[in-house]
Design a protein around this motif. Structure first.
Motif, mmCIF file in Angstrom:
data_model
loop_
_atom_site.group_PDB
_atom_site.id
_atom_site.type_symbol
_atom_site.label_atom_id
_atom_site.label_comp_id
_atom_site.label_asym_id
_atom_site.label_seq_id
_atom_site.Cartn_x
_atom_site.Cartn_y
_atom_site.Cartn_z
ATOM 1 N N ALA A 121 0.820 -1.214 0.000
ATOM 2 C CA ALA A 121 0.000 0.000 0.000
ATOM 3 C C ALA A 121 0.853 1.263 0.000
ATOM 4 N N ILE A 160 -6.013 -0.581 5.013
ATOM 5 C CA ILE A 160 -4.643 -0.053 5.082
ATOM 6 C C ILE A 160 -4.464 0.553 6.464
ATOM 7 N N VAL A 171 -6.671 -5.578 -1.523
ATOM 8 C CA VAL A 171 -6.378 -4.769 -0.335
ATOM 9 C C VAL A 171 -7.640 -3.995 0.029
#
Length: 196
Positions: free
Chosen positions: A125, A167, A164
């Protein structure tokens, strides 16, 4: 006398030509706008209300509204001060600008300078987490007891892998220029047990 009359006549003609040029230049903008409206050559000449599908604020075409990512905020202080995010987490769409505040207070009885270092989880990320504004870009000096709030404005790149969904942005705030404590030394053997 004839020459003087000719000069006055010429000055009059030049004044009329100058006034005509000024009037033409002054009228050129509304004439151009009217011609563009009639022919549709330049859509910028139309008002927002006349353009089909126009809105007051154009939508950001880079925002991926089909995805939502949870961004969690963490703060670690390396020293006797208080440091925390104003919120624990937010949800954003990739490509959307978001801002979160962090709070810091110097609880020491002395002035101190500090800086924050960010880290990200998952690691992939990091290259997709674009900070537009961040207190981590600079060092700050705070007086004893002084309290501050600093923003972090960021955009998550829509190219971030679709797997993802969360984060974690973590900051470690540490003092800059503080002396490093000396390394501990081995205790000297006591002399009381030695024979004389």
């Amino acid at each position: 006398m004839g020459r003087r009359d000719a000069n006055v006549k010429m000055v009059g003609k030049l004044a009329v030509v100058a006034a005509g040029m000024f009037a033409f230049g002054y009228a050129l903008i509304p004439i151009y706008k009217h011609i563009c409206e009639l022919t549709g050559i330049n859509i910028l000449a139309l008002g927002e209300t006349q353009v089909p599908g126009a809105s007051r604020a154009p939508a950001n075409s880079q925002v991926d509204t089909a995805r939502t990512i949870t961004v969690e905020f963490d703060a670690n202080a390396r020293g006797p001060w208080q440091f925390k995010p104003a919120v624990a987490s937010i949800q954003v769409h990739p490509g959307e600008l978001a801002t979160v505040m962090y709070e810091f207070q110097n609880v020491q009885p002395r002035r101190m300078s500090a800086q924050a270092i960010p880290s990200y989880a998952p690691r992939q990320a990091a290259s997709h987490f674009n900070k537009v504004e961040c207190f981590c870009f600079n060092q700050y000096t705070l007086e004893p007891g002084e309290k501050k709030q600093w923003p972090v404005a960021f955009v998550i790149d829509p190219k971030l892998s679709k797997d993802v969904t969360t984060i974690t942005l973590s900051y470690t705030f540490f003092e800059v220029g503080a002396g490093t404590p000396p390394a501990p030394t081995a205790a000297a053997p006591s002399r009381g047990g030695e024979a004389g």
